[in-house]
Design a protein around this motif. Structure first.
Motif, PDB file in Angstrom:
ATOM      1  N   ALA A 248       0.913  -1.348  -0.050  1.00 43.55           N
ATOM      2  CA  ALA A 248       0.059   0.012  -0.178  1.00 43.55           C
ATOM      3  C   ALA A 248       0.528   0.933  -0.246  1.00 43.55           C
ATOM      4  CB  ALA A 248      -1.051   0.228   1.518  1.00 43.55           C
ATOM      5  N   GLU A 249       1.881   0.925   0.592  1.00 46.75           N
ATOM      6  CA  GLU A 249       2.554   2.401   0.920  1.00 46.75           C
ATOM      7  C   GLU A 249       2.973   2.759  -0.540  1.00 46.75           C
ATOM      8  OE1 GLU A 249       4.139   5.205   2.574  1.00 46.75           O
ATOM      9  OE2 GLU A 249       4.230   3.990   3.452  1.00 46.75           O
ATOM     10  N   ARG A 250       3.570   1.863  -1.344  1.00 48.89           N
ATOM     11  CA  ARG A 250       3.987   1.925  -2.478  1.00 48.89           C
ATOM     12  C   ARG A 250       3.227   1.956  -3.707  1.00 48.89           C
ATOM     13  NH1 ARG A 250       6.883  -2.581  -0.398  1.00 48.89           N
ATOM     14  NH2 ARG A 250       6.289  -4.048  -2.664  1.00 48.89           N
ATOM     15  N   ALA A 251       1.627   2.118  -3.723  1.00 42.05           N
ATOM     16  CA  ALA A 251       1.175   2.009  -4.767  1.00 42.05           C
ATOM     17  C   ALA A 251       1.183   4.090  -4.890  1.00 42.05           C
ATOM     18  CB  ALA A 251      -0.963   2.609  -3.587  1.00 42.05           C
ATOM     19  N   ILE A 252       0.371   4.321  -6.172  1.00 38.66           N
ATOM     20  CA  ILE A 252       0.971   5.900  -6.262  1.00 38.66           C
ATOM     21  C   ILE A 252      -1.021   6.248  -6.764  1.00 38.66           C
ATOM     22  CG2 ILE A 252       1.358   6.959  -8.742  1.00 38.66           C
ATOM     23  CD1 ILE A 252       3.709   4.611  -8.982  1.00 38.66           C
ATOM     24  N   LEU A 253      -0.920   7.755  -6.377  1.00 37.27           N
ATOM     25  CA  LEU A 253      -1.812   8.158  -6.246  1.00 37.27           C
ATOM     26  C   LEU A 253      -2.318   8.858  -7.683  1.00 37.27           C
ATOM     27  CD1 LEU A 253      -4.497   9.696  -5.585  1.00 37.27           C
ATOM     28  CD2 LEU A 253      -3.901  11.369  -4.185  1.00 37.27           C
ATOM     29  N   GLU A 254      -2.943   8.157  -8.516  1.00 40.07           N
ATOM     30  CA  GLU A 254      -3.283   8.582  -9.873  1.00 40.07           C
ATOM     31  C   GLU A 254      -3.521   9.844 -10.146  1.00 40.07           C
ATOM     32  OE1 GLU A 254      -4.233   6.075 -13.936  1.00 40.07           O
ATOM     33  OE2 GLU A 254      -2.898   4.944 -12.844  1.00 40.07           O
ATOM     34  N   ARG A 255      -4.630   9.654  -9.506  1.00 37.06           N
ATOM     35  CA  ARG A 255      -5.902  10.584 -10.031  1.00 37.06           C
ATOM     36  C   ARG A 255      -6.738  10.912  -8.777  1.00 37.06           C
ATOM     37  NH1 ARG A 255      -9.886   8.916 -12.900  1.00 37.06           N
ATOM     38  NH2 ARG A 255     -11.919   9.651 -11.712  1.00 37.06           N
ATOM     39  N   ASN A 256      -6.656  11.829  -8.357  1.00 33.27           N
ATOM     40  CA  ASN A 256      -7.364  12.971  -7.065  1.00 33.27           C
ATOM     41  C   ASN A 256      -8.110  13.858  -7.741  1.00 33.27           C
ATOM     42  OD1 ASN A 256      -8.359  13.036  -4.315  1.00 33.27           O
ATOM     43  ND2 ASN A 256      -6.538  14.297  -4.204  1.00 33.27           N
ATOM     44  N   ASP A 257     -10.129  12.590  -7.075  1.00 35.46           N
ATOM     45  CA  ASP A 257     -11.065  13.975  -7.787  1.00 35.46           C
ATOM     46  C   ASP A 257     -11.481  14.058  -5.892  1.00 35.46           C
ATOM     47  OD1 ASP A 257     -10.446  14.313 -10.138  1.00 35.46           O
ATOM     48  OD2 ASP A 257     -11.709  11.949 -10.770  1.00 35.46           O
ATOM     49  N   THR A 258     -10.869  14.385  -4.642  1.00 38.16           N
ATOM     50  CA  THR A 258     -11.904  14.600  -3.870  1.00 38.16           C
ATOM     51  C   THR A 258     -11.587  15.765  -3.427  1.00 38.16           C
ATOM     52  OG1 THR A 258      -9.228  13.685  -2.382  1.00 38.16           O
ATOM     53  CG2 THR A 258     -11.431  12.218  -3.148  1.00 38.16           C
ATOM     54  N   ARG A 259     -12.629  16.348  -1.771  1.00 34.10           N
ATOM     55  CA  ARG A 259     -12.460  16.955  -1.538  1.00 34.10           C
ATOM     56  C   ARG A 259     -12.853  17.035  -0.175  1.00 34.10           C
ATOM     57  NH1 ARG A 259     -17.338  16.286  -3.123  1.00 34.10           N
ATOM     58  NH2 ARG A 259     -19.125  17.115  -1.991  1.00 34.10           N
ATOM     59  N   TRP A 260     -12.437  18.038   1.453  1.00 34.24           N
ATOM     60  CA  TRP A 260     -12.267  17.486   2.368  1.00 34.24           C
ATOM     61  C   TRP A 260     -13.248  18.559   2.857  1.00 34.24           C
ATOM     62  CZ3 TRP A 260      -9.927  15.419   6.212  1.00 34.24           C
ATOM     63  CH2 TRP A 260     -10.213  15.886   6.981  1.00 34.24           C
ATOM     64  N   ILE A 261     -14.672  17.537   3.570  1.00 35.45           N
ATOM     65  CA  ILE A 261     -15.876  18.180   4.258  1.00 35.45           C
ATOM     66  C   ILE A 261     -16.198  18.498   5.578  1.00 35.45           C
ATOM     67  CG2 ILE A 261     -17.804  18.218   1.716  1.00 35.45           C
ATOM     68  CD1 ILE A 261     -19.084  15.898   3.437  1.00 35.45           C
ATOM     69  N   GLU A 282     -13.740  10.894  -5.209  1.00 35.86           N
ATOM     70  CA  GLU A 282     -12.651   9.433  -5.898  1.00 35.86           C
ATOM     71  C   GLU A 282     -11.680   9.711  -6.045  1.00 35.86           C
ATOM     72  OE1 GLU A 282     -16.297   8.341  -9.435  1.00 35.86           O
ATOM     73  OE2 GLU A 282     -14.404   8.976  -9.770  1.00 35.86           O
ATOM     74  N   ALA A 283     -11.126   8.613  -6.012  1.00 37.38           N
ATOM     75  CA  ALA A 283      -9.405   8.601  -6.183  1.00 37.38           C
ATOM     76  C   ALA A 283      -8.690   7.251  -6.544  1.00 37.38           C
ATOM     77  CB  ALA A 283      -8.904   8.540  -4.635  1.00 37.38           C
ATOM     78  N   VAL A 284      -7.981   7.749  -7.513  1.00 34.44           N
ATOM     79  CA  VAL A 284      -8.074   6.201  -8.980  1.00 34.44           C
ATOM     80  C   VAL A 284      -6.227   6.066  -8.242  1.00 34.44           C
ATOM     81  CG1 VAL A 284      -7.433   5.279 -10.924  1.00 34.44           C
ATOM     82  CG2 VAL A 284      -9.067   7.001 -10.577  1.00 34.44           C
ATOM     83  N   PHE A 285      -5.958   4.641  -7.791  1.00 35.45           N
ATOM     84  CA  PHE A 285      -4.413   4.287  -7.251  1.00 35.45           C
ATOM     85  C   PHE A 285      -4.025   3.586  -8.468  1.00 35.45           C
ATOM     86  CE2 PHE A 285      -6.742   5.631  -3.117  1.00 35.45           C
ATOM     87  CZ  PHE A 285      -5.200   6.321  -2.684  1.00 35.45           C
ATOM     88  N   SER A 286      -3.011   2.882  -8.416  1.00 34.66           N
ATOM     89  CA  SER A 286      -2.362   2.313  -9.187  1.00 34.66           C
ATOM     90  C   SER A 286      -1.000   1.880  -8.400  1.00 34.66           C
ATOM     91  CB  SER A 286      -2.017   2.390 -10.913  1.00 34.66           C
ATOM     92  OG  SER A 286      -0.978   3.502 -10.300  1.00 34.66           O
ATOM     93  N   GLY A 287      -0.272   0.329  -9.184  1.00 33.85           N
ATOM     94  CA  GLY A 287      -0.088  -0.165  -8.919  1.00 33.85           C
ATOM     95  C   GLY A 287       0.516  -1.507  -8.245  1.00 33.85           C
TER      96      GLY A 287
END
Length: 319
Positions: A248-261, A282-287
């Motif tokens: 999990a530490e090595r996974a790449i955050l490929e796209r971050n479409d999240t927001r904080w509420i 949404e968040a997209v992870f790769s690895g």
């Protein structure tokens, strides 16, 4: 790990104007817990379930305040054997339907009759905010149906229908076999996590405000261990957990479409205000994600992070 989960959809017809604040999960949980206590508590004079001599044999306490046996590790209270999946709407007009989800863990499904009766009590309590247009009362609702569902496949079993006398027991358990069958259909190298309710994680004493798999899996591993020790037959092996965290530490955050509420929950009983906001979107992870698929699917069933029992930390894993 042999933890079993059951998931219910509870649908009401709205009979009067109804409005739910942003903390919908907290509001629904409060309605369910109050209904259980008002309908079934045999010792209303006890200040809390923990102070009641009946706590070990009380079905209400088994759901809302389960206590550990003296030889169990951990604190005095077990993790609660349920999670709320809040309704997605905020304002409802008469005639519309309002549906929320309830996940039950382990043998908590055996207490389903109490859930049905508590749902009927909500008809008298009302739901949501007190509105001037309702003469200061909560929104009116009428119980219409309860279904058992499999959130992974969409399978559905009718349990209750208004006007019909027969009620069925939940019969769609989701356990390791079902999780594994779904997980193997997911991609091995790219996954989307869609956070439907605020994901509130703390890592190193700080709030996690950008999606990351390692703190999510770290907290999820602890939660699954607690739930499985309390309601299943044992935790995820420690060696497996360490290996998953490394991936999990090595996974790449490929796209971050999240927001904080930012959302605050208010307790009428204690008067306390609790922050329950977090990440949504949404968040997209790769690895190398193949070994992480099953535990991530488990997280979609039991929720993860702060205030999971109030509906926070609900996400889905998408292809």
């Amino acid at each position: 790990m042999t933890l079993l989960t059951h998931h219910l959809h509870i649908t009401f017809e709205v009979t009067g104007p109804l409005e739910i604040d942003n903390n919908a999960g907290s509001a629904v949980r409060g309605a369910v817990v109050n209904a259980l206590l008002n309908r079934f508590c045999a010792n209303q004079t006890a200040p809390t379930c923990a102070d009641c001599p009946l706590v070990r044999v009380c079905p209400v306490a088994a759901l809302v305040a389960p206590m550990r046996d003296t030889d169990e590790p951990g604190g005095e209270q077990r993790p609660r054997p349920y999670v709320i999946r809040p309704p997605q709407g905020r304002r409802y007009a008469p005639g519309e339907s309002l549906t929320f989800g309830l996940g039950l863990f382990g043998r908590a499904a055996e207490l389903f009759p109490y859930i049905v009766m508590a749902a009927h009590v909500i008809e008298f309590q009302g739901l949501g905010r007190r509105l001037e247009e309702n003469r200061g009362r909560r929104g009116g609702v009428r119980l219409q149906e309860i279904d058992a569902i499999n959130p992974l496949t969409g399978a559905k079993q009718p349990l209750f229908r208004a006007g019909k006398r027969q009620i069925q027991a939940p019969g769609i358990p989701i356990g390791p076999a079902e999780v594994a069958s779904f997980a193997i259909t997911l991609p091995e190298d790219r996954l989307t996590l869609r956070f439907l309710t605020p994901m509130r994680l703390i890592d190193g004493g700080r709030l996690v405000k950008q999606p990351a798999l390692r703190p999510l899996l770290q907290r999820l591993g602890i939660r699954l261990t607690d739930l499985s020790m309390a309601y299943g037959d044992g935790p995820l092996p420690a060696a497996d957990a360490r290996a998953l965290l490394s991936l999990a530490e090595r996974a790449i955050l490929e796209r971050n479409d999240t927001r904080w509420i930012d959302i605050v929950s208010h307790s009428r009983r204690t008067g306390e205000r609790t922050p329950i906001g977090g990440l949504v979107g949404e968040a997209v992870f790769s690895g190398n994600l193949a070994p992480l698929r099953e535990i991530l699917v488990w997280g979609s069933l039991v929720h993860v992070g702060k205030n999971a029992v109030k509906g926070d930390g609900w996400y889905v894993v998408e292809r």
